[in-house]
Design a protein around this motif. Structure first.
Motif, PDB file in Angstrom:
ATOM      1  N   PRO A 172       0.801  -1.231   0.000  1.00 40.58           N
ATOM      2  CA  PRO A 172       0.000   0.000   0.000  1.00 40.58           C
ATOM      3  C   PRO A 172       0.829   1.274   0.000  1.00 40.58           C
ATOM      4  CG  PRO A 172      -0.792  -1.553   1.655  1.00 40.58           C
ATOM      5  CD  PRO A 172       0.519  -2.073   1.170  1.00 40.58           C
ATOM      6  N   SER A 173       2.095   1.198   0.388  1.00 40.69           N
ATOM      7  CA  SER A 173       2.907   2.412   0.481  1.00 40.69           C
ATOM      8  C   SER A 173       3.082   3.084  -0.874  1.00 40.69           C
ATOM      9  CB  SER A 173       4.271   2.100   1.093  1.00 40.69           C
ATOM     10  OG  SER A 173       5.000   1.199   0.272  1.00 40.69           O
ATOM     11  N   GLU A 174       3.069   2.302  -1.955  1.00 37.64           N
ATOM     12  CA  GLU A 174       3.214   2.914  -3.283  1.00 37.64           C
ATOM     13  C   GLU A 174       1.983   3.765  -3.617  1.00 37.64           C
ATOM     14  OE1 GLU A 174       4.809   1.732  -7.725  1.00 37.64           O
ATOM     15  OE2 GLU A 174       3.890   0.174  -6.490  1.00 37.64           O
ATOM     16  N   ALA A 175       0.807   3.257  -3.291  1.00 34.73           N
ATOM     17  CA  ALA A 175      -0.408   4.034  -3.522  1.00 34.73           C
ATOM     18  C   ALA A 175      -0.436   5.272  -2.642  1.00 34.73           C
ATOM     19  CB  ALA A 175      -1.644   3.168  -3.253  1.00 34.73           C
ATOM     20  N   LEU A 176      -0.021   5.136  -1.385  1.00 35.67           N
ATOM     21  CA  LEU A 176      -0.014   6.280  -0.473  1.00 35.67           C
ATOM     22  C   LEU A 176       0.991   7.337  -0.921  1.00 35.67           C
ATOM     23  CD1 LEU A 176      -0.309   4.356   2.911  1.00 35.67           C
ATOM     24  CD2 LEU A 176      -2.103   5.648   1.736  1.00 35.67           C
ATOM     25  N   GLY A 177       2.118   6.884  -1.448  1.00 32.57           N
ATOM     26  CA  GLY A 177       3.106   7.838  -1.974  1.00 32.57           C
ATOM     27  C   GLY A 177       2.567   8.612  -3.157  1.00 32.57           C
ATOM     28  N   LEU A 201      -3.025   3.450 -15.716  1.00 36.70           N
ATOM     29  CA  LEU A 201      -1.597   3.688 -15.551  1.00 36.70           C
ATOM     30  C   LEU A 201      -1.061   2.950 -14.328  1.00 36.70           C
ATOM     31  CD1 LEU A 201      -1.616   7.543 -16.172  1.00 36.70           C
ATOM     32  CD2 LEU A 201      -0.485   5.855 -17.635  1.00 36.70           C
ATOM     33  N   PRO A 202       0.232   2.598 -14.352  1.00 36.77           N
ATOM     34  CA  PRO A 202       0.851   2.063 -13.140  1.00 36.77           C
ATOM     35  C   PRO A 202       0.879   3.127 -12.045  1.00 36.77           C
ATOM     36  CG  PRO A 202       2.248   1.708 -15.085  1.00 36.77           C
ATOM     37  CD  PRO A 202       1.177   2.666 -15.490  1.00 36.77           C
ATOM     38  N   LEU A 203       0.896   2.707 -10.807  1.00 39.92           N
ATOM     39  CA  LEU A 203       0.959   3.652  -9.698  1.00 39.92           C
ATOM     40  C   LEU A 203       2.233   4.478  -9.722  1.00 39.92           C
ATOM     41  CD1 LEU A 203      -0.428   1.419  -6.804  1.00 39.92           C
ATOM     42  CD2 LEU A 203      -1.651   3.156  -8.116  1.00 39.92           C
ATOM     43  N   SER A 204       3.266   3.959 -10.352  1.00 40.52           N
ATOM     44  CA  SER A 204       4.550   4.667 -10.390  1.00 40.52           C
ATOM     45  C   SER A 204       4.631   5.718 -11.494  1.00 40.52           C
ATOM     46  CB  SER A 204       5.693   3.658 -10.585  1.00 40.52           C
ATOM     47  OG  SER A 204       5.503   2.941 -11.807  1.00 40.52           O
ATOM     48  N   ASP A 205       3.684   5.725 -12.409  1.00 40.07           N
ATOM     49  CA  ASP A 205       3.793   6.595 -13.587  1.00 40.07           C
ATOM     50  C   ASP A 205       3.167   7.960 -13.317  1.00 40.07           C
ATOM     51  OD1 ASP A 205       4.278   7.578 -16.080  1.00 40.07           O
ATOM     52  OD2 ASP A 205       2.979   6.168 -17.153  1.00 40.07           O
TER      53      ASP A 205
END
Length: 636
Positions: free
Chosen positions: A507-512, A613-617
């Motif tokens: 979940p930290s990627e989404a929160l970021g 899109l990816p969460l990182s994009d």
């Protein structure tokens, strides 16, 4: 439903406070000299557009109609599942569900081989395929649909009301100016019949039917053909020994023609489409002088051995099938280097048979597509070139409608043994009906890649949320109050974009991503937010996590997921969702969302998926919105 944002107030929460300086629309109030948008026609297309624009009191909207007031009965009645989803966005989907007839099954009747002069039931089909939509296919009086849109308009901050007894007679565009360049001539059709007024508008939308004066003014012509087949339609109160009268039925006889039965709301009323006679190529249906009695007699012949005893004919009409489409839906020719100022929608640009139940639905979807684009441009949130997308997107869908309905109408009118589908293992009309279910549900619309609809580069992250198609809702639980609900129902008809962030296994990627969206200068939310606006005024962010509601700590959520809003700076608790734990379904599994990586899904204001899109994009997301939205010049 959220209210009290700007302080407590009693009464009906659907009725908004009136915006300052709104126009008074009394019966003797003079017409304005200038408006932002003038809508011609109080049919479904015009009222759908007016209801959208009424939410923006800073946009001066006017809607006119030559009739003296709202219609009361007759005309279209079918509301497909996609339109029901749209009604939910306007706030009256549940009301329509309660009042309407739900089409659950469709029955098929054809000649009995042992006695061809009599019909027999040969099959039934579930009308709405499983999990195609959370909404039903319904039937309800078109006049009631009009009334519901009118309620949205009256209850809005604009307090918008139609100007009845005025017809658009001419429209002239002055391309040399951007200040209300469209001159509109209105003619009074009421007590001062023949009196004319001229006003100026920034944009005009012709929802004024197949004989549209707006279309004619911009040089548009309906092209197509007629099937030379007379049909009658009647809404009736009647008794019958036909056993399926409270189901949708398609009936074909051996020699007498065909019938479509549509039960109506209220338990007693039903509609019958009755095939009458073939017309000569040069003959109009009016020359035959058909009556309601002719329809009743034909219905009794087609339905033998069953009979129908009509107690009251509520409404009836005779028509001939025609399939016609105009070459464009706006005033800009292929060789013109300017943005459109005049548009057409609904029957003004496409006509077809009523038996597939698409006319009212497609007409409303036309203006649902156009409304948010007009609002964006008039609010300065997007360049006027955005309006070019309306004709490009909706012409393709109208062409799909005409082609499909053309085939369906001819299959319905072909005698047994004379259709291209005969001999295929089941009756022609049953086979075609099954093949058309997604289309007739309004779910076949898919917008091609463009500035508004991205290439499907990352479609694998959400295989069940196809870019270009409408956002397919699924069950979730709202974390703050454990409310079980449909995620798609947060997408209201308010002109806002939605970004749904689906968290992956970490979940930290989404929160970021959420932290970045709420604070970074490169975030599209930050770049487009104007001074004094709520942070979700244009782009509404929602997040979905994979745990249960009692496993998610709201106190640790980023500020963008619990923003302070409104005049009092009240905290919004309705941005965070999780999996449904009560057995209605797992949204990740149902919509093919990658559990490991997660993703973000961008949804347009008309509920169509614009990007996955990816969460990182983050740059991909920013670049997508940069191509559409104008940065705020007075950011907070």
């Amino acid at each position: 439903m959220q209210f009290y944002l700007n302080g407590f107030r009693g009464g009906d929460p659907d009725i908004a406070d009136a915006a300052p300086g709104r126009r008074y629309r009394g019966p003797h109030d003079p017409l304005p000299e200038k408006v932002d948008v003038l809508i011609a026609g109080c049919g479904p297309a015009g009222l759908c557009l007016a209801a959208q624009l009424s939410q923006f009191p800073e946009i001066e909207t006017m809607i006119v109609d030559p009739k003296p007031g709202p219609i009361e009965k007759g005309q279209a009645d079918g509301i497909n599942t996609r339109t029901m989803e749209m009604f939910q966005a306007f706030g009256f989907g549940e009301k329509v569900k309660r009042e309407s007839y739900w089409v659950n099954q469709t029955a098929f009747w054809s000649p009995d081989p042992a006695n061809p002069s009599h019909i027999r039931r040969i099959g039934r089909v579930q009308d709405v395929p499983e999990d195609s939509s959370e909404m039903p296919h319904t039937l309800i009086n078109q006049a009631r649909v009009h009334e519901l849109f009118l309620d949205v308009m009256r209850n809005s901050p604009s307090k918008l009301e139609p100007d009845y007894s005025w017809a658009v007679r001419d429209v002239v565009v002055d391309p040399s100016t951007d200040d209300h360049p469209v001159a509109v001539t209105l003619e009074n059709t009421g007590v001062n019949a023949g009196e004319t007024r001229t006003l100026r508008a920034n944009y005009v939308v012709g929802c004024d039917g197949a004989r549209s004066n707006v279309r004619k003014a911009i040089g548009g012509t309906l092209h197509g053909d007629a099937a030379h087949q007379a049909w009658g339609v009647m809404d009736i109160l009647a008794n019958t020994d036909f056993p399926d009268v409270r189901q949708k039925c398609l009936i074909t006889s051996s020699t007498e023609g065909n019938i479509l039965i549509l039960p109506r709301e209220g338990g007693y009323l039903f509609r019958m489409y009755v095939e009458l006679d073939k017309l000569n190529p040069d003959e109009r249906v009016s020359a035959r002088n058909f009556s309601a009695d002719d329809m009743i007699a034909a219905a009794n012949r087609i339905m033998a051995p069953y009979t129908i005893d009509v107690k009251e004919v509520v409404w009836w009409s005779i028509y001939e099938i025609a399939h016609r489409l105009t070459d464009r839906f706006d005033d800009v020719g292929d060789d013109e280097d300017r943005n459109p100022r005049v548009f057409t929608a609904g029957d003004a640009c496409h006509t077809h048979s009523p038996k597939a139940g698409q006319g009212m639905n497609v007409s409303m979807q036309d203006t649902f597509n156009l409304g948010w684009k007009l609002a964006h441009v008039l609010q300065g949130r997007a360049d006027a070139s955005l309006l070019r997308s309306y004709s490009r997107e909706r012409w393709v869908e109208a062409k799909r409608l005409i082609d499909t309905d053309h085939q369906w109408a001819r299959i319905m009118s072909a005698p047994p043994g004379q259709s291209e589908l005969d001999g295929a293992g089941m009756p022609r009309f049953q086979k075609q009906f099954i093949e058309n279910l997604i289309f007739t549900g309004g779910l076949a619309v898919r917008y091609d890649p463009s500035t508004l609809t991205a290439e499907p580069t990352h479609q694998a992250l959400a295989t069940g949320q196809e870019i270009g198609r409408r956002f397919h809702s699924a069950p979730v639980v709202r974390v703050a109050d454990a409310m079980q609900m449909q995620l798609g129902h947060v997408a209201l008809a308010d002109g806002r974009w939605r970004v749904f962030v689906f968290a992956g296994e970490n979940p930290s990627e989404a929160l970021g991503l959420v932290e970045w969206l709420g604070s970074d200068p490169g975030s599209p939310i930050v770049k487009t937010r104007r001074a004094g606006e709520d942070i979700d005024a244009l782009i509404d962010l929602r997040a979905v996590f994979q745990g249960r509601f009692d496993q998610i700590a709201l106190e640790h959520m980023p500020p963008l997921l619990k923003p302070l809003k409104g005049r009092l700076g009240l905290q919004d608790h309705e941005k965070v969702f999780c999996l449904d734990h009560k057995g209605l379904g797992d949204i990740y599994q149902m919509r093919g969302i990658d559990r490991v990586q997660g993703c973000m899904i961008v949804v347009r204001p008309d509920q169509y998926i614009a990007n996955v899109l990816p969460l990182s994009d983050r740059q991909g997301l920013a670049g997508f919105f940069d191509a559409i939205l104008t940065p705020a010049t007075d950011a907070p």
